[in-house]
Design a protein around this motif. Structure first.
Motif, PDB file in Angstrom:
ATOM      1  N   LEU A   4       0.855  -1.112  -0.041  1.00  0.00           N
ATOM      2  CA  LEU A   4       0.241   0.042   0.125  1.00  0.00           C
ATOM      3  C   LEU A   4       0.830   1.210   0.122  1.00  0.00           C
ATOM      4  O   LEU A   4       1.754   1.418   0.931  1.00  0.00           O
ATOM      5  CB  LEU A   4      -0.984  -0.042   1.334  1.00  0.00           C
ATOM      6  N   SER A   5       0.880   2.185  -1.101  1.00  0.00           N
ATOM      7  CA  SER A   5       1.419   3.580  -1.054  1.00  0.00           C
ATOM      8  C   SER A   5       0.993   4.239  -0.322  1.00  0.00           C
ATOM      9  O   SER A   5      -0.246   4.358   0.350  1.00  0.00           O
ATOM     10  CB  SER A   5       1.288   3.994  -2.486  1.00  0.00           C
ATOM     11  N   GLY A   6       1.985   4.878   0.697  1.00  0.00           N
ATOM     12  CA  GLY A   6       1.675   5.762   1.637  1.00  0.00           C
ATOM     13  C   GLY A   6       1.243   5.340   2.728  1.00  0.00           C
ATOM     14  O   GLY A   6       0.524   6.037   3.555  1.00  0.00           O
ATOM     15  N   ALA A   7       1.443   4.034   3.108  1.00  0.00           N
ATOM     16  CA  ALA A   7       0.891   3.569   4.490  1.00  0.00           C
ATOM     17  C   ALA A   7       1.826   2.245   5.001  1.00  0.00           C
ATOM     18  O   ALA A   7       2.599   1.792   3.983  1.00  0.00           O
ATOM     19  CB  ALA A   7      -0.475   3.004   4.039  1.00  0.00           C
ATOM     20  N   THR A   8       1.662   1.916   6.293  1.00  0.00           N
ATOM     21  CA  THR A   8       2.573   0.806   6.903  1.00  0.00           C
ATOM     22  C   THR A   8       1.621  -0.120   7.375  1.00  0.00           C
ATOM     23  O   THR A   8       0.440   0.198   7.710  1.00  0.00           O
ATOM     24  CB  THR A   8       3.560   1.443   8.239  1.00  0.00           C
ATOM     25  N   ALA A  35      -2.535   4.876   7.837  1.00  0.00           N
ATOM     26  CA  ALA A  35      -2.312   5.880   6.681  1.00  0.00           C
ATOM     27  C   ALA A  35      -1.731   7.209   7.110  1.00  0.00           C
ATOM     28  O   ALA A  35      -1.572   7.352   8.567  1.00  0.00           O
ATOM     29  CB  ALA A  35      -3.755   6.006   6.353  1.00  0.00           C
ATOM     30  N   THR A  36      -1.549   7.900   6.188  1.00  0.00           N
ATOM     31  CA  THR A  36      -0.944   9.349   6.617  1.00  0.00           C
ATOM     32  C   THR A  36      -2.079  10.041   6.857  1.00  0.00           C
ATOM     33  O   THR A  36      -1.868  11.285   7.515  1.00  0.00           O
ATOM     34  CB  THR A  36      -0.085   9.701   5.502  1.00  0.00           C
ATOM     35  N   ASP A  37      -3.286   9.968   6.616  1.00  0.00           N
ATOM     36  CA  ASP A  37      -4.399  10.818   6.698  1.00  0.00           C
ATOM     37  C   ASP A  37      -5.936  10.163   6.600  1.00  0.00           C
ATOM     38  O   ASP A  37      -5.814   9.090   5.924  1.00  0.00           O
ATOM     39  CB  ASP A  37      -4.372  12.027   5.520  1.00  0.00           C
ATOM     40  N   ARG A  38      -6.737  10.840   7.345  1.00  0.00           N
ATOM     41  CA  ARG A  38      -7.748  10.115   7.319  1.00  0.00           C
ATOM     42  C   ARG A  38      -8.463  10.088   5.861  1.00  0.00           C
ATOM     43  O   ARG A  38      -9.447   9.194   5.436  1.00  0.00           O
ATOM     44  CB  ARG A  38      -8.747  10.966   8.378  1.00  0.00           C
ATOM     45  N   THR A  93       6.032  24.977  27.944  1.00  0.00           N
ATOM     46  CA  THR A  93       4.718  24.598  28.867  1.00  0.00           C
ATOM     47  C   THR A  93       3.625  24.805  28.130  1.00  0.00           C
ATOM     48  O   THR A  93       2.719  25.085  28.733  1.00  0.00           O
ATOM     49  CB  THR A  93       5.006  25.276  30.229  1.00  0.00           C
ATOM     50  N   ASP A  94       3.566  24.189  27.158  1.00  0.00           N
ATOM     51  CA  ASP A  94       2.218  24.122  26.266  1.00  0.00           C
ATOM     52  C   ASP A  94       1.760  22.747  26.187  1.00  0.00           C
ATOM     53  O   ASP A  94       2.502  21.933  26.000  1.00  0.00           O
ATOM     54  CB  ASP A  94       2.523  24.790  24.763  1.00  0.00           C
ATOM     55  N   VAL A  95       0.266  22.737  26.213  1.00  0.00           N
ATOM     56  CA  VAL A  95      -0.212  21.373  25.801  1.00  0.00           C
ATOM     57  C   VAL A  95      -0.764  21.572  24.377  1.00  0.00           C
ATOM     58  O   VAL A  95      -1.584  22.356  23.939  1.00  0.00           O
ATOM     59  CB  VAL A  95      -1.430  21.138  26.696  1.00  0.00           C
ATOM     60  N   LEU A  96      -0.135  20.576  23.644  1.00  0.00           N
ATOM     61  CA  LEU A  96      -0.505  20.409  22.149  1.00  0.00           C
ATOM     62  C   LEU A  96      -1.592  19.538  21.795  1.00  0.00           C
ATOM     63  O   LEU A  96      -1.409  18.162  22.276  1.00  0.00           O
ATOM     64  CB  LEU A  96       0.720  20.147  21.454  1.00  0.00           C
ATOM     65  N   THR A  97      -2.494  19.712  21.031  1.00  0.00           N
ATOM     66  CA  THR A  97      -3.418  18.546  20.681  1.00  0.00           C
ATOM     67  C   THR A  97      -3.519  18.173  19.250  1.00  0.00           C
ATOM     68  O   THR A  97      -2.879  18.638  18.369  1.00  0.00           O
ATOM     69  CB  THR A  97      -4.865  19.320  20.984  1.00  0.00           C
ATOM     70  N   GLY A  98      -3.866  17.129  18.989  1.00  0.00           N
ATOM     71  CA  GLY A  98      -4.217  16.305  17.756  1.00  0.00           C
ATOM     72  C   GLY A  98      -5.359  15.620  17.670  1.00  0.00           C
ATOM     73  O   GLY A  98      -6.238  15.743  18.336  1.00  0.00           O
ATOM     74  N   GLU A  99      -5.208  14.535  16.955  1.00  0.00           N
ATOM     75  CA  GLU A  99      -6.590  13.822  16.572  1.00  0.00           C
ATOM     76  C   GLU A  99      -6.012  12.419  16.120  1.00  0.00           C
ATOM     77  O   GLU A  99      -5.068  12.326  15.172  1.00  0.00           O
ATOM     78  CB  GLU A  99      -7.629  14.314  15.583  1.00  0.00           C
ATOM     79  N   VAL A 100      -6.483  11.226  16.634  1.00  0.00           N
ATOM     80  CA  VAL A 100      -6.445   9.967  15.860  1.00  0.00           C
ATOM     81  C   VAL A 100      -7.599   9.371  15.408  1.00  0.00           C
ATOM     82  O   VAL A 100      -8.626   9.587  16.172  1.00  0.00           O
ATOM     83  CB  VAL A 100      -5.527   9.165  17.193  1.00  0.00           C
ATOM     84  N   THR A 101      -7.734   8.678  14.530  1.00  0.00           N
ATOM     85  CA  THR A 101      -8.830   8.142  13.864  1.00  0.00           C
ATOM     86  C   THR A 101      -8.407   6.642  13.489  1.00  0.00           C
ATOM     87  O   THR A 101      -7.414   6.409  12.964  1.00  0.00           O
ATOM     88  CB  THR A 101      -9.258   8.708  12.424  1.00  0.00           C
ATOM     89  N   CYS A 102      -9.614   6.008  14.124  1.00  0.00           N
ATOM     90  CA  CYS A 102      -9.347   4.296  13.978  1.00  0.00           C
ATOM     91  C   CYS A 102     -10.621   3.532  13.282  1.00  0.00           C
ATOM     92  O   CYS A 102     -11.746   4.090  14.070  1.00  0.00           O
ATOM     93  CB  CYS A 102      -8.971   4.002  15.198  1.00  0.00           C
ATOM     94  N   LEU A 103     -10.569   2.932  12.337  1.00  0.00           N
ATOM     95  CA  LEU A 103     -11.633   2.353  11.583  1.00  0.00           C
ATOM     96  C   LEU A 103     -11.628   0.902  11.812  1.00  0.00           C
ATOM     97  O   LEU A 103     -10.503   0.248  11.102  1.00  0.00           O
ATOM     98  CB  LEU A 103     -11.962   2.699  10.214  1.00  0.00           C
ATOM     99  N   VAL A 104     -12.248  -0.064  12.632  1.00  0.00           N
ATOM    100  CA  VAL A 104     -12.082  -1.453  12.218  1.00  0.00           C
ATOM    101  C   VAL A 104     -13.267  -1.926  11.726  1.00  0.00           C
ATOM    102  O   VAL A 104     -14.386  -1.670  12.174  1.00  0.00           O
ATOM    103  CB  VAL A 104     -12.120  -1.896  14.076  1.00  0.00           C
ATOM    104  N   LEU A 105     -12.697  -2.806  10.833  1.00  0.00           N
ATOM    105  CA  LEU A 105     -13.915  -3.417   9.867  1.00  0.00           C
ATOM    106  C   LEU A 105     -13.574  -4.648   9.157  1.00  0.00           C
ATOM    107  O   LEU A 105     -12.452  -4.539   8.528  1.00  0.00           O
ATOM    108  CB  LEU A 105     -14.552  -2.363   8.821  1.00  0.00           C
ATOM    109  N   ASP A 106     -14.292  -5.608   9.366  1.00  0.00           N
ATOM    110  CA  ASP A 106     -13.870  -7.050   8.603  1.00  0.00           C
ATOM    111  C   ASP A 106     -12.407  -7.506   8.950  1.00  0.00           C
ATOM    112  O   ASP A 106     -11.829  -7.928   7.951  1.00  0.00           O
ATOM    113  CB  ASP A 106     -14.395  -6.936   7.078  1.00  0.00           C
TER     114      ASP A 106
END
Length: 320
Positions: A4-8, A35-38, A93-106
């Motif tokens: 898969l290109s762009g993915a591990t 994947a690198t992006d949602r 001394t900053d709190v940095l935020t982000g996002e993680v997405t997970c899709l579980v299917l079949d």
């Protein structure tokens, strides 16, 4: 399966997890794709044998089809999860935020992350160790949520240390005004709580049977309890900062009152000789002491005696 290109890709078999080489997935194996992006999920779906429309629509609601976060959505044979991530930067001394997405299917786990928390790297490390395995993803989902809670715990510990150092600074002599630091730290705690509270809301949604405490979803309840404890600690840190701010403002008020009393005391001390000198400055003729040879030193001595007496009086009363 082609590379898969762009993915591990990682494969899970009875022998455990391993980084997947190119090739087809065997029956009963679970594959994890980073994947690198949602937005790449829909492009990877055909290569993984997943229905493109289900993958594309996962996590979207309403006519606009906008992706809402945070969110847990149960799918037929799977689940979609998106959660905020947090990390503490020591240098600022900053709190940095982000996002993680997970899709579980079949039997396929698709993940993507934005931000610098490195949640998916932690997941990869945890999968190489014995860990609790969830029913759907052979441990990826449970490792993901555990990593989220672990990083949140690290952020809470770092914020607690910052609050402790600030508390020492507030009550130390000669400290600088800490109001800006207090408000800045309160803002970072609020940032952490905004990212943590939704996670606690999402976790119960993953429990299939809330009344079955012996089910395989018990690990979700443990994580949910840990999130509640972290939120309670962050709330305690925030309350302590509010108390420090109140104490600092009280100390400032006390110091201002002390300054006003000192100024008033010195004004009273200087008023006594000023009053006597102003009387003599009227140039009256009928003042018998004007002809006395010791009148001038006597008056000066009287002024000094009054100043000394007033100074001792104000010192004893605590005004000086």
């Amino acid at each position: 399966m082609e590379q898969l290109s762009g993915a591990t890709t990682w494969l899970h078999s009875p022998a455990g997890w391993r980084e997947a080489p190119p090739g087809a997935r065997q029956a009963g194996e679970v594959i994890w794709v980073r994947a690198t992006d949602r937005a790449d999920f829909a492009e990877l779906a055909p290569q993984l044998g997943l229905p493109v429309d289900v993958v594309r629509d996962a996590g979207t609601h309403g006519p606009s089809g906008r992706h809402h976060r945070p969110h847990v959505e149960h799918l037929e044979g799977g689940v979609f999860l998106t959660a905020p991530t947090i990390i503490f930067r020591d240098s600022t001394t900053d709190v940095l935020t982000g996002e993680v997405t997970c899709l579980v299917l079949d039997g396929v786990v698709l993940t993507a992350e934005t931000g610098t928390a490195g949640i998916l790297d932690l997941v990869a490390e945890r999968l190489t160790e014995p860990t609790t395995t969830d029913r759907l993803s052979a441990g990826v989902l449970s490792a993901l949520l555990s990593a989220l809670v672990m990083t949140a715990s690290d952020v809470e510990l770092a914020l607690g240390e910052e609050v402790e150092e600030l508390e020492k600074a507030v009550f130390s002599p000669g400290h600088t005004t800490p109001v800006e630091r207090i408000y800045a730290l309160k803002r970072e705690i609020a940032e952490a709580r905004r990212a943590l509270v939704p996670l606690g809301t999402e976790l119960p949604e993953l429990v299939s049977d809330p009344d079955d405490h012996a089910s395989a979803d018990a690990w979700v309840r443990r994580l949910s309890t840990a999130v509640d404890r972290l939120d309670g600690r962050l709330d305690a840190h925030d309350d302590l900062l509010a108390d420090m701010l109140s104490a600092h403002l009280a100390l400032v008020s006390v110091r201002q009152n002390d300054d006003v009393r000192r100024i008033s005391a010195w004004a009273a001390i200087l008023a006594a000789p000023t009053l006597i000198a102003s009387v003599y400055g009227m140039n009256f003729q009928n003042m018998p002491e004007l002809g006395w040879p010791w009148a001038y030193p006597l008056v000066v001595g009287l002024m000094a005696a009054m100043c000394v007496a007033l100074h001792r009086l104000f010192t004893r009363s605590g005004w000086l």
